[in-house]
Structures are given as C-alpha cells and as structure tokens.
Design a protein around this motif. Sequence first.
Motif, PDB file in Angstrom:
ATOM      1  N   UNK A   1       0.840  -1.205   0.000  1.00  0.00           N
ATOM      2  CA  UNK A   1       0.000   0.000   0.000  1.00  0.00           C
ATOM      3  C   UNK A   1       0.874   1.254   0.000  1.00  0.00           C
ATOM      4  N   UNK A   2       1.885   1.273   0.850  1.00  0.00           N
ATOM      5  CA  UNK A   2       2.786   2.429   0.968  1.00  0.00           C
ATOM      6  C   UNK A   2       3.483   2.706  -0.364  1.00  0.00           C
ATOM      7  N   UNK A   3       3.997   1.662  -1.005  1.00  0.00           N
ATOM      8  CA  UNK A   3       4.723   1.836  -2.257  1.00  0.00           C
ATOM      9  C   UNK A   3       3.820   2.405  -3.340  1.00  0.00           C
ATOM     10  N   UNK A   4       2.603   1.868  -3.458  1.00  0.00           N
ATOM     11  CA  UNK A   4       1.667   2.379  -4.460  1.00  0.00           C
ATOM     12  C   UNK A   4       1.290   3.829  -4.161  1.00  0.00           C
ATOM     13  N   UNK A   5       1.103   4.150  -2.917  1.00  0.00           N
ATOM     14  CA  UNK A   5       0.729   5.508  -2.533  1.00  0.00           C
ATOM     15  C   UNK A   5       1.835   6.505  -2.878  1.00  0.00           C
ATOM     16  N   UNK A   6       3.089   6.086  -2.727  1.00  0.00           N
ATOM     17  CA  UNK A   6       4.216   6.983  -2.948  1.00  0.00           C
ATOM     18  C   UNK A   6       4.529   7.213  -4.424  1.00  0.00           C
ATOM     19  N   UNK A   7       4.241   6.252  -5.278  1.00  0.00           N
ATOM     20  CA  UNK A   7       4.678   6.384  -6.673  1.00  0.00           C
ATOM     21  C   UNK A   7       3.554   6.678  -7.659  1.00  0.00           C
ATOM     22  N   UNK A   8       2.306   6.551  -7.237  1.00  0.00           N
ATOM     23  CA  UNK A   8       1.214   6.720  -8.189  1.00  0.00           C
ATOM     24  C   UNK A   8       0.657   8.147  -8.181  1.00  0.00           C
ATOM     25  N   UNK A   9       0.155   8.559  -9.340  1.00  0.00           N
ATOM     26  CA  UNK A   9      -0.555   9.827  -9.462  1.00  0.00           C
ATOM     27  C   UNK A   9       0.242  11.036  -9.064  1.00  0.00           C
ATOM     28  N   UNK A  10       1.427  11.210  -9.621  1.00  0.00           N
ATOM     29  CA  UNK A  10       2.264  12.320  -9.212  1.00  0.00           C
ATOM     30  C   UNK A  10       2.062  13.589 -10.050  1.00  0.00           C
TER      31      UNK A  10
ATOM     32  N   UNK B   1      -1.197  15.152 -11.238  1.00  0.00           N
ATOM     33  CA  UNK B   1      -2.309  16.024 -10.898  1.00  0.00           C
ATOM     34  C   UNK B   1      -2.931  15.556  -9.596  1.00  0.00           C
ATOM     35  N   UNK B   2      -3.276  16.518  -8.744  1.00  0.00           N
ATOM     36  CA  UNK B   2      -3.741  16.166  -7.409  1.00  0.00           C
ATOM     37  C   UNK B   2      -4.981  15.292  -7.435  1.00  0.00           C
ATOM     38  N   UNK B   3      -5.887  15.587  -8.392  1.00  0.00           N
ATOM     39  CA  UNK B   3      -7.111  14.796  -8.402  1.00  0.00           C
ATOM     40  C   UNK B   3      -6.871  13.332  -8.773  1.00  0.00           C
ATOM     41  N   UNK B   4      -5.708  13.048  -9.337  1.00  0.00           N
ATOM     42  CA  UNK B   4      -5.399  11.674  -9.722  1.00  0.00           C
ATOM     43  C   UNK B   4      -4.617  10.927  -8.639  1.00  0.00           C
ATOM     44  N   UNK B   5      -4.259  11.596  -7.598  1.00  0.00           N
ATOM     45  CA  UNK B   5      -3.479  10.936  -6.551  1.00  0.00           C
ATOM     46  C   UNK B   5      -4.409  10.141  -5.647  1.00  0.00           C
ATOM     47  N   UNK B   6      -4.218   8.847  -5.561  1.00  0.00           N
ATOM     48  CA  UNK B   6      -5.113   8.019  -4.744  1.00  0.00           C
ATOM     49  C   UNK B   6      -4.834   8.173  -3.258  1.00  0.00           C
ATOM     50  N   UNK B   7      -5.865   8.041  -2.466  1.00  0.00           N
ATOM     51  CA  UNK B   7      -5.692   7.982  -1.018  1.00  0.00           C
ATOM     52  C   UNK B   7      -5.368   6.544  -0.635  1.00  0.00           C
ATOM     53  N   UNK B   8      -4.987   6.339   0.624  1.00  0.00           N
ATOM     54  CA  UNK B   8      -4.696   4.988   1.090  1.00  0.00           C
ATOM     55  C   UNK B   8      -5.928   4.092   0.925  1.00  0.00           C
ATOM     56  N   UNK B   9      -7.103   4.657   1.192  1.00  0.00           N
ATOM     57  CA  UNK B   9      -8.338   3.878   1.055  1.00  0.00           C
ATOM     58  C   UNK B   9      -8.549   3.463  -0.402  1.00  0.00           C
ATOM     59  N   UNK B  10      -8.287   4.384  -1.334  1.00  0.00           N
ATOM     60  CA  UNK B  10      -8.452   4.065  -2.748  1.00  0.00           C
ATOM     61  C   UNK B  10      -7.456   3.002  -3.212  1.00  0.00           C
TER      62      UNK B  10
END
Length: 324
Positions: free
Chosen positions: A256-265, A267-276
């Motif tokens: 989860x941490x790795x995906x959160x750190x590297x995805x959607x860099x 545009x802000x609206x494309x950045x997933x939350x941990x829940x997403x």
Amino acid sequence: MNRPSSRVDSFVQTEINWDKLDKTKFYVVGAGLFTGLTVALYPVSVVKTRLQVASKDVAERNAFSVVKGLLKNDGIPGLYRGFGTVITGAIPARIIFMTALETTKIAAFKLVEPFKFNEPTQAAIANGIGGMTASLFSQAVFVPIDVVSQKLMVQGYSGHATYNGGLDVVRKVIKADGVRGLYRGFGLSVMTYSPSSAAWWASYGSSQRVIWRSLGYDGDSEVAAPSQPKIMLVQACGGIIAGATASLITTPLDTIKTRLQVMGNQEKEKRPSARQVVKNLMGEYGWKGFYRGLGPRFFSMSAWGTSMILTYEYLKRLCATDAE
C-alpha cells in the motif's frame, strides 16, 4: 547489566555493547560495509517495487519477467534505477538507525530485567523496542529517499512518469505538493517499517537464544565457548528467521505504501488515497494483491537481514575497544 552467571554467558559474550565500541571507526567502516551490501542487494528492491505497482494489464507477472524486461531495455543499469539517491541518504539514515538501536537496546534490557522474563523473551522485548525506536528516528531521512528512489525505479513502467534523475524528481514533487510531497506515505512508512524493524530485531534476538539453548548453551552444562564459525552460523540462522517473520507481517502495508508513494504524481485529483489504493488492490487482485512482491520482499529481507547482521556483528567485533 547484571546477569546470572551461567554457561549461557558464552553466548552473551558474542554481543558487544555500545559502550565498548570505537564510535568513529564504527561509523566510518560501517558506511563502507553497508554500502557494499546495498550494491549487492539493491536489484531485489527494484524488482519488488515494480511488482507492487504494476497494473493488471502489465505482461510482467513475476520477478523473473521483471528482471528479463529490465535487462532487455536498460541492461544492468536498469537494475540500479534510483541507486544514487538511495546511497546519498543511506549513510545518514544508517548512522541514526544504528545509534538509536544500540542505545535503546541497552536501556530496554535494563527496563525489562526486573520482570524476570526468560532470556529469549527478554531479548525479544528489548531488541523489538530497540528496532522500533531506531526505525522511528531514521524515517525522517529515509522517507524522502524512499519516495524519490521508488519513482526512479518505476519510471516509464506501467504508465508511470519519466525523470531526468533524482533532482528532477525532487523538483517535480515539490512543485506539485511542496516539501510535504517528499513525505507522502510517511504515516504508512512508520506503520510499515517500525513494526517490521521491531519484528525483525525481536525475532533475531529471541531466535538466537533459542538456537543456543538447543545446542546445549542452557546454563546447566559445562559446554566450551562456541567457535567463531558456529557463532556466525547461529547469527545467520537468526537473520533468516527474522527476515521471514518480518516480511510476512508487513508486506501488505509495504505494498500500500509503495503504491501511494509512486502513483498519481502529476495532478492532485489523480493521486489516490490509502483507502483508494486498498480498494483498487482488492478490485484487481483480491486479498492476494496485498502480497504482491512477497517473494522478492521475503528474499530481500532474508538475504539482506542475514548479510546485514553478519556484517553488523563483524563490524562490532572489528570496532570493539575492550572485547574479550
């Protein structure tokens, strides 16, 4: 530290306390030794990270295919994407980690001693507290390095952006999110690495003592002090057990941490939350999605743990000022 006098003390003598180390030599020699280990094991981190962030339609489904693709497209340098960034931050992070680990372990041993736990339990608690504390202190340096290096590891892969080196990553992250962007996933990093470090060091400290007792160093028999090869073998076994334990416990959070750190860099609206991220993993892979990259992570933690602890124990013997 007051301990009962017994033949199990022959094991205790393999541990060199913080106050018996030449600190300058410890830091300088340690930086060189651990840099060498990082060079040897870094490709495993690259493979693990790519497996964790790959979308469902990516052809590379396992570690072998990831390695094959990297070598085909980039050659050997492909296995070392982000390496310069990691090395730059690794030295200060490890200095912080080793200092906090050793000083906290001593304090924790004294803290639990009045409870009269058996030795494996006492070692597990003290080492676990030391490992968790050391990880907490080092995260301030490690998380920005982690964010930058992981973006470099997966650049151009499975739809991820490309960069012109670590400084370009830093510039784009700060432009998009400010300095806090370099600490994206900080909470999950703490939740991942602190328990992982605690589990690793607790398992290592406890398993060693269990192994020594199984070999007859239980305080009840006059057994000759263990030889250096035997000490190293027990330490290596402890490292393998610790790596297996920590990887099984913490791989879901690491994914989860790795995906959160590297995805959607971008545009802000494309950045997933941990829940997403959790929702997407469940939708694409089910529960097994949380264990993507478990094989490389298990190998990495076991190989790194075994190599690291043998190097670390050797480093302490090398830098001892009053070792017997």
